[in-house]
Design an enzyme around this catalytic site. Structure first.
Site, PDB file in Angstrom:
ATOM      1  N   GLY A  47      -5.313   3.705  -7.198  1.00 42.95           N
ATOM      2  CA  GLY A  47      -6.762   3.605  -7.278  1.00 42.95           C
ATOM      3  C   GLY A  47      -7.404   4.242  -8.489  1.00 42.95           C
TER       4      GLY A  47
ATOM      5  N   HIS B  86      -5.281  -6.866 -15.191  1.00 44.61           N
ATOM      6  CA  HIS B  86      -3.838  -7.077 -15.175  1.00 44.61           C
ATOM      7  C   HIS B  86      -3.246  -6.305 -16.348  1.00 44.61           C
ATOM      8  CE1 HIS B  86      -0.056  -9.176 -14.422  1.00 44.61           C
ATOM      9  NE2 HIS B  86       0.037  -9.359 -15.738  1.00 44.61           N
TER      10      HIS B  86
ATOM     11  N   LYS C  24      -2.364  -8.535  -3.094  1.00 43.85           N
ATOM     12  CA  LYS C  24      -2.321  -9.737  -2.251  1.00 43.85           C
ATOM     13  C   LYS C  24      -3.152 -10.854  -2.885  1.00 43.85           C
ATOM     14  CE  LYS C  24       0.168  -7.923   1.009  1.00 43.85           C
ATOM     15  NZ  LYS C  24       1.602  -8.295   1.023  1.00 43.85           N
TER      16      LYS C  24
HETATM   17  N1  LIG Z   1      -6.532 -15.522  -6.047  1.00 44.35           N
HETATM   18  C1  LIG Z   1      -6.093 -14.469  -6.759  1.00 44.35           C
HETATM   19  N2  LIG Z   1      -5.673 -13.351  -6.123  1.00 44.35           N
HETATM   20  C2  LIG Z   1      -5.244 -12.276  -6.851  1.00 44.35           C
HETATM   21  C3  LIG Z   1      -5.196 -12.331  -8.252  1.00 44.35           C
HETATM   22  C4  LIG Z   1      -5.642 -13.543  -8.902  1.00 44.35           C
HETATM   23  O1  LIG Z   1      -5.661 -13.648 -10.159  1.00 44.35           O
HETATM   24  N3  LIG Z   1      -6.081 -14.573  -8.120  1.00 44.35           N
HETATM   25  N4  LIG Z   1      -4.709 -11.247  -8.992  1.00 44.35           N
HETATM   26  C5  LIG Z   1      -3.869 -10.332  -8.229  1.00 44.35           C
HETATM   27  C6  LIG Z   1      -3.446  -9.134  -9.002  1.00 44.35           C
HETATM   28  N5  LIG Z   1      -2.158  -9.422  -9.636  1.00 44.35           N
HETATM   29  C7  LIG Z   1      -2.113  -9.398 -10.994  1.00 44.35           C
HETATM   30  O2  LIG Z   1      -3.064  -9.017 -11.695  1.00 44.35           O
HETATM   31  C8  LIG Z   1      -1.011  -9.708  -8.865  1.00 44.35           C
HETATM   32  C9  LIG Z   1      -0.800  -8.987  -7.700  1.00 44.35           C
HETATM   33  C10 LIG Z   1       0.339  -9.244  -6.932  1.00 44.35           C
HETATM   34  C11 LIG Z   1       1.254 -10.230  -7.320  1.00 44.35           C
HETATM   35  C12 LIG Z   1       2.441 -10.516  -6.458  1.00 44.35           C
HETATM   36  O3  LIG Z   1       3.386 -11.144  -6.883  1.00 44.35           O
HETATM   37  N6  LIG Z   1       2.372 -10.033  -5.210  1.00 44.35           N
HETATM   38  C13 LIG Z   1       3.517 -10.169  -4.272  1.00 44.35           C
HETATM   39  C14 LIG Z   1       3.314  -9.257  -3.055  1.00 44.35           C
HETATM   40  C15 LIG Z   1       3.399  -7.785  -3.493  1.00 44.35           C
HETATM   41  C16 LIG Z   1       3.204  -6.830  -2.291  1.00 44.35           C
HETATM   42  O4  LIG Z   1       2.672  -7.270  -1.244  1.00 44.35           O
HETATM   43  O5  LIG Z   1       3.611  -5.660  -2.429  1.00 44.35           O
HETATM   44  C17 LIG Z   1       3.616 -11.614  -3.773  1.00 44.35           C
HETATM   45  O6  LIG Z   1       2.589 -12.298  -3.664  1.00 44.35           O
HETATM   46  O7  LIG Z   1       4.750 -11.971  -3.436  1.00 44.35           O
HETATM   47  C18 LIG Z   1       1.064 -10.922  -8.492  1.00 44.35           C
HETATM   48  C19 LIG Z   1      -0.064 -10.655  -9.287  1.00 44.35           C
HETATM   49  C20 LIG Z   1      -4.510  -9.934  -6.922  1.00 44.35           C
HETATM   50  N7  LIG Z   1      -4.867 -11.147  -6.200  1.00 44.35           N
HETATM   51  N1  LIG Z   2      -0.809  -7.618 -11.266  1.00 48.32           N
HETATM   52  C1  LIG Z   2      -1.606  -6.586 -10.703  1.00 48.32           C
HETATM   53  C2  LIG Z   2      -1.234  -5.262 -11.328  1.00 48.32           C
HETATM   54  O1  LIG Z   2      -0.081  -5.030 -11.671  1.00 48.32           O
HETATM   55  N2  LIG Z   2      -2.231  -4.390 -11.451  1.00 48.32           N
HETATM   56  C3  LIG Z   2      -1.997  -3.118 -12.035  1.00 48.32           C
HETATM   57  O2  LIG Z   2      -1.744  -2.153 -11.010  1.00 48.32           O
HETATM   58  C4  LIG Z   2      -2.123  -0.875 -11.529  1.00 48.32           C
HETATM   59  C5  LIG Z   2      -3.028  -0.234 -10.508  1.00 48.32           C
HETATM   60  O3  LIG Z   2      -3.271   1.095 -10.917  1.00 48.32           O
HETATM   61  P1  LIG Z   2      -4.447   1.905 -10.169  1.00 48.32           P
HETATM   62  O4  LIG Z   2      -4.234   1.699  -8.697  1.00 48.32           O
HETATM   63  O5  LIG Z   2      -4.205   3.326 -10.606  1.00 48.32           O
HETATM   64  O6  LIG Z   2      -5.766   1.350 -10.646  1.00 48.32           O
HETATM   65  C6  LIG Z   2      -2.865  -1.123 -12.847  1.00 48.32           C
HETATM   66  O7  LIG Z   2      -2.015  -0.884 -13.955  1.00 48.32           O
HETATM   67  C7  LIG Z   2      -3.213  -2.591 -12.781  1.00 48.32           C
HETATM   68  O8  LIG Z   2      -3.312  -3.212 -14.042  1.00 48.32           O
END
Ligand SMILES: Nc1nc2c(c(=O)[nH]1)N[C@@H](CN(C=O)c1ccc(C(=O)N[C@@H](CCC(=O)O)C(=O)O)cc1)CN2
Ligand SMILES: NCC(=O)N[C@@H]1O[C@H](COP(=O)([O-])[O-])[C@@H](O)[C@H]1O
Length: 311
Positions: free
Chosen positions: A82, A205, A187
Site C-alpha cells: 500500500g 504498473h 485481481k
Molecule cells: N480490468 C483490469 N483489471 C486490472 C488491471 C487492468 O489493467 N485492467 N490492472 C491490474 C494490475 N496489474 C498490473 O498493473 C496486474 C495485476 C495482476 C495480474 C495477474 O496476473 N494476476 C494474477 C493473480 C495474482 C494473485 O491473485 O495473487 C492472475 O490474474 O492470474 C496482472 C496484472 C489490476 N486489475
Molecule cells: N501489475 C500490478 C503491479 O505489479 N503493481 C505494482 O505492485 C506494487 C505495489 O506496491 P504498493 O502496494 O507498495 O503500492 C507497485 O510496484 C505497483 O506498480
C-alpha cells in the site's frame, strides 16, 4: 468541450464523460444500507473524533480545493503493502491532490490467522461495530488507522466476507466515488466496473507498458522479466483501465536505468520511488480535470502552470 492543440493540430476533449457521471449520480439514489455497515465493509472505530462513518476528515481546502475545483471522491484498490495508496492519501490530506480517499478496496483484508477479533462489550453496550486488529495487507491497515472504510472485494476462500461486483458497485455509488485508483491490486477489475466508470479508473504498473504487462506480470515478476530481457531502462506507467490487464491508454510514465548488477528488488525499489511521484501527479491532474483526450484517443496531462503545455 474541445480545444485544438496548436502543436499537433489534433482536437482534444475533456474527460471524464459527464454523461456517465450524471448516470452515476441518478443511480446514487439507489438504496444502499450504510448502517449497519454493508457486508464486506469493516471499519475500525476511527481515532479521529470528528470522522464520520465513511468520509474521513476533509483535507485542508474545505469542501472545494483552493482552485475552486470540486473535491473528487477516490476509492483506492490495494492487495499489498500500500505505499502508493499512502502516497496518494498523504497527497490528498496535504492538498496536492484535490480529492479525498473515501474507501480502500482490497482482496486481502488480512491474514485471518493474524486477525484477533476484539469484541468491546457489544453484548453489554449494544455497539454494532466490530474492531479487527490484524496484520492484514498494509493498505488495509493504513486505511483502518485513518478511519477509511475497508471494502473486501472479491469474495474468495481467503476472504469469505468479500462482496460481489454488484454489491461493490452499490458501495461505490453510495460513497459517491468519482475515480477508482488501482495501486498494487492483483485481481482483474470486472467489466461492469470498467463500463460504469469510463475514463475514470487508473492503474500504476511497474514497467514501461506495453512491455512486460498482462496476466502474470505483477510485483517482482515484472522486474525479473525486465532484467532477464537485457533492457537498459524501465520505469512506471500510469494508465487508464479497460477490461483487460494493462492494455488501457497510457497517461504517464517515468524512466529509470536498469543497472548491470541490479537484483529484482533493487530495480523494484528504484521504480517504486518514481511510482509515488508520477501517480500522485497523474491523480492530481485527474482530480483537477486536467486530462485531455487527443483525437487519436491518447490522454494527455495539461500543465498546471501553462495551459498550452501538455505531457
Ligand atoms: N480490468 C483490469 N483489471 C486490472 C488491471 C487492468 O489493467 N485492467 N490492472 C491490474 C494490475 N496489474 C498490473 O498493473 C496486474 C495485476 C495482476 C495480474 C495477474 O496476473 N494476476 C494474477 C493473480 C495474482 C494473485 O491473485 O495473487 C492472475 O490474474 O492470474 C496482472 C496484472 C489490476 N486489475
Ligand atoms: N501489475 C500490478 C503491479 O505489479 N503493481 C505494482 O505492485 C506494487 C505495489 O506496491 P504498493 O502496494 O507498495 O503500492 C507497485 O510496484 C505497483 O506498480
Amino acid at each position: 468541450m474541445e480545444a485544438a492543440v496548436a502543436s499537433t493540430g489534433s482536437r482534444l476533449c475533456c474527460s471524464p464523460n459527464p454523461i456517465a457521471k450524471q448516470q452515476r449520480r441518478r443511480s446514487a439514489r439507489v438504496g444502499f444500507v450504510s448502517r449497519p455497515q454493508p457486508r464486506g465493509v469493516c471499519c475500525k472505530r476511527s481515532p479521529h473524533p470528528d470522522a464520520r462513518g465513511y468520509a474521513p476528515a476533509v483535507a485542508k481546502g474545505g469542501d472545494a480545493g483552493s482552485a475552486g475545483v470540486e473535491r473528487k471522491r477516490l476509492a483506492v484498490f490495494v492487495s499489498g503493502g500500500g505505499s502508493n495508496f499512502r502516497a496518494i492519501h498523504e497527497a490528498a490530506l496535504s492538498g496536492v491532490v484535490i480529492g479525498d480517499v473515501v474507501a480502500l478496496v482490497t482482496d486481502k483484508p488480512g491474514d485471518r490467522d493474524a486477525f484477533s477479533l476484539q469484541l468491546f462489550g457489544f453484548a453489554r453496550w449494544g455497539f454494532d461495530v466490530v474492531e479487527w486488529i490484524d496484520a492484514g495487507c498494509g493498505g488495509a491497515e493504513h486505511a483502518r488507522d485513518n478511519g477509511i472504510p475497508v471494502v473486501v472485494f472479491p469474495k474468495s476462500k481467503s476472504a469469505p466476507e468479500g462482496i460481489s461486483a454488484d454489491e461493490l458497485l452499490n458501495a461505490l455509488r453510495e460513497l459517491r466515488v468519482d475515480f477508482i485508483l488501482l495501486a498494487g491490486y492483483l485481481k482483474l477489475i470486472p467489466i461492469e466496473l470498467v463500463q460504469t466508470y469510463p475514463k475514470s479508473i487508473l492503474n500504476i504498473h511497474p514497467s514501461l507498458l506495453p512491455a512486460f504487462g498482462g496476466k502474470g506480470y505483477y510485483g517482482l515478476k515484472v522486474h525479473k522479466a525486465v532484467i532477464a530481457s537485457g533492457a537498459r531502462y524501465s520505469g512506471p506507467t500510469v494508465h487508464f483501465v479497460d477490461e483487460h490487464y494493462d492494455t488501457g491508454r497510457t497517461l504517464a510514465q517515468r524512466v529509470v536505468p536498469v543497472l548491470p548488477n541490479d537484483t529484482p528488488e533493487q530495480l523494484a525499489t528504484r521504480v517504486l520511488h518514481e511510482e509515488h511521484q508520477v501517480y500522485v501527479e497523474a491523480v492530481a491532474a485527474l482530480c483537477e480535470d486536467r486530462i485531455v483526450w487527443r483525437e487519436d484517443g491518447v490522454p494527455l496531462i495539461k500543465s498546471q502552470t501553462n495551459p498550452n503545455e501538455y505531457t
